[in-house]
Design an enzyme around this catalytic site. Structure first.
Site, short mmCIF file in Angstrom:
data_model
loop_
_atom_site.label_atom_id
_atom_site.label_comp_id
_atom_site.label_asym_id
_atom_site.label_seq_id
_atom_site.Cartn_x
_atom_site.Cartn_y
_atom_site.Cartn_z
N GLU A 123 0.82 -1.21 0.00
CA GLU A 123 0.00 0.00 0.00
C GLU A 123 0.86 1.27 0.00
O GLU A 123 0.59 2.20 -0.75
CB GLU A 123 -0.94 0.01 1.22
CG GLU A 123 -2.19 -0.82 1.05
CD GLU A 123 -3.18 -0.17 0.10
OE1 GLU A 123 -3.05 1.02 -0.19
OE2 GLU A 123 -4.09 -0.89 -0.37
N SER A 124 1.85 1.31 0.84
CA SER A 124 2.61 2.55 1.04
C SER A 124 4.12 2.36 1.05
O SER A 124 4.84 3.33 1.28
CB SER A 124 2.19 3.17 2.38
OG SER A 124 2.48 2.27 3.45
#
Length: 449
Positions: free
Chosen positions: A77-78
Site C-alpha cells: 500500500e505505502s
C-alpha cells in the site's frame, strides 16, 4: 542492521507461523515475485522501515485472529511509509482516502490527520478489512474490495454469475490494478516465507515493541518533544506523522509514540522542564481578522513571510481566509495554551488574486500536468500544491481543483489558441499504462521507494 539479543525471537518467524491465507499460484503472482526478488535493495529498504511499525501491526492482527499476511499489506500500500500520499489523496501506511478515513473515525483537522497515525490507521484498516471479510467470506475477495471498493467487487461477482463463471478472485474481471493487488501481497509473502530461495536477506526485527505511548500534558513543540526524548526530530516525525503543524496542542489530549528505550529519558526530562514553569511551546494560535495579511503578522512577529507560510502550509499565491486559525510565534505575554475551542478550528485558503476562480477539471486521456497548466495559464507546481500531489503522474478521470483567471488569460498574457484542444495533443503511453496499476514498471521504481 540491528543485532538481536539472544533471548529475542525474530518477528519474521512469528509472522510466518501466522500465515493462514491460501496461496495464490497464478502467473501474476509469479511474475510479481520475480519483480520484487530482482530488487533486493528495495526489499531491504521497506523492511528496514517496517521495523518501527511491524510489531504493533502483527500484534493487532493476532488479537483479532486474522492471518498475518494482513500485516504485510502496508508493504504494497505505502512501501511502509506512514507519510505516503497518493495522487488520489490516499494517505498513511494503509492509504485511506479522506471519506473512508472519516467513516472509520480517523480524525482529520488542521492540527492532525489520523490517517497518517500508526496506531489509529492500523485500527481503522483492520476494522475495514474485518468488515470486508464478513461480507465476502474470502480474504482474497476482501483484499480486492479494499483496493477496488465493495461495490466494484460485488459487480464483478454478479457479472461472473450471470455468465456462469467462477467467482474466485483469480477468475474475476477486475481493473488491472486490482488484478495485481493480491498477487503483490502473495509476492511479499513468498519472499518473507523463504528469503534464501530468492537471494534476499531480511533485516532482523526483534519480536518486541519498538515504541510506547506517552501523554502530552500541555502545548508542546514537535522539536521540544523530540529533544526531551533525546531522539532526532526525523525519528520523532516517523513515529508521529499525524501532526500537521510544528505544535502539538494539549487541548486535544494527545499521545505521542516514542522508541521504547527513550521513554524513561522523556519522562525524566519532562518533569524537569515542568518544574521550571516555562512553556514548552514557541507557537500559539491566531484567528485571522478581515483585512489582516501574512505580511502584517510576519512583521509583528519579526518573522519572514516564507517561514510563516511554511509553518502553516500555505502555498504561494494563497492567503488564509478571515476566521482561519494559523500559528504565530508565542510571545512572552502569552501565558495560556491554545483553547479547547480551537481543536476543530477553521482553516481555509483563498487565492491572493481576487480575479481568479476555482474550477474542477476532469483528467482526460493524454493529459499531463504541463498540458493542463499550459491550457489554463497556471503553473504546474501550483496545481500540485492546490491538490496536494506528490507526483506528476495523473490518472484518467481524476478530478483536479484549479484556480483560473475569470477572464480566461492572465491580464499580462495573450495566448493564441489553435483550433484543436491542446490537452489532446500529448500521449504518454508508458505511464498511462502503469498509472492505475500498482504493479510497478522499472522506470516507476524510484517513485515506489
Amino acid at each position: 542492521m540491528a543485532v538481536m539479543q539472544a533471548d529475542d525471537e525474530d518477528l519474521w518467524a512469528r509472522i510466518r507461523r501466522g500465515f493462514k491465507m491460501p496461496d495464490l499460484d497464478t502467473w501474476r503472482a509469479r511474475q510479481t515475485t520475480r519483480w520484487y526478488a530482482d530488487k533486493p535493495q528495495y526489499i531491504e529498504r521497506i523492511s528496514t522501515r517496517a521495523s518501527m511499525y511491524l510489531y504493533h501491526i502483527v500484534a493487532e492482527v493476532e488479537k483479532r485472529g486474522m492471518p498475518t499476511e494482513i500485516a504485510l499489506l502496508p508493504f504494497i500500500e505505502s512501501g511502509m511509509q506512514p507519510n505516503a500520499v497518493s495522487i488520489a489523496k490516499a494517505a498513511g501506511l494503509w492509504q485511506f482516502i479522506p471519506s473512508t478515513g472519516t467513516k472509520y473515525a480517523l480524525e482529520q483537522n488542521m492540527w492532525k490527520d489520523e490517517r497518517f497515525g500508526v496506531i489509529e490507521s492500523t485500527r481503522a484498516a483492520l476494522d475495514y478489512l474485518q468488515k470486508l471479510y464478513g461480507e465476502f467470506g474470502d480474504w482474497q475477495l476482501a483484499l480486492a474490495a479494499y483496493n477496488y471498493g465493495e461495490l466494484g467487487v460485488e459487480r464483478a461477482i454478479a457479472n461472473a454469475r450471470r455468465h456462469h463463471r467462477s467467482t474466485a478472485y483469480k477468475d474475476l474481471h477486475l481493473p488491472h490494478e486490482t488484478e495485481f493487488y493480491v498477487p503483490k501481497l502473495q509476492a511479499i509473502k513468498n519472499i518473507i516465507a523463504d528469503p534464501q530461495r530468492y537471494g534476499i536477506t531480511l533485516p532482523e526485527i526483534p519480536d518486541r515493541p519498538y515504541f510506547v505511548s506517552e501523554d502530552i500534558p500541555a502545548d508542546m513543540d514537535v522539536a521540544t518533544a523530540a529533544r526531551l526524548a533525546e531522539i532526532p526530530i526525523d525519528e520523532f516525525q516517523a513515529l508521529n506523522p499525524a501532526f500537521n503543524r510544528p505544535l502539538i496542542i494539549g487541548a486535544s489530549s494527545p499521545t505521542i509514540l516514542l522508541p521504547a528505550d527513550h521513554a524513561e529519558a522523556f519522562e525524566t526530562n519532562l518533569v524537569a522542564v515542568e518544574a521550571t514553569g516555562q512553556p514548552m511551546a514557541s507557537w500559539t494560535a491566531h484567528v485571522m481578522r478581515r483585512g489582516e495579511t501574512l505580511e502584517i503578522l510576519a512583521q509583528k512577529a519579526n518573522l519572514s513571510v516564507n517561514e510563516l507560510r511554511r509553518v502553516n502550509r500555505i502555498p504561494s499565491r494563497y492567503r488564509p481566509a478571515a476566521g482561519s486559525v494559523i500559528l504565530v510565534p508565542r510571545g512572552e505575554a502569552v501565558t495560556d495554551d491554545i483553547s479547547p475551542k480551537l481543536v476543530d478550528a477553521s482553516f481555509s485558503l483563498v487565492p491572493v488574486v481576487p480575479r481568479m476562480r476555482r474550477i474542477a477539471y476532469r483528467v482526460h486521456h493524454g493529459d499531463t500536468l504541463s498540458s493542463i497548466a499550459h491550457h489554463w495559464h497556471v503553473r504546474t507546481h501550483d496545481i500540485m500544491a492546490w491538490n496536494r500531489l506528490h507526483s506528476s503522474r495523473l490518472r484518467v478521470g481524476q478530478r483536479l481543483a484549479l484556480n483560473v483567471w475569470n477572464g480566461g488569460n492572465p491580464p499580462h498574457q495573450r495566448v493564441r489558441h489553435s483550433r484543436h484542444h491542446p490537452l489532446h495533443h500529448y500521449s504518454h503511453h508508458h505511464h498511462r499504462r502503469h498509472r492505475r496499476a500498482r504493479h510497478p514498471c522499472r522506470s516507476c521504481l524510484a517513485s515506489a521507494s
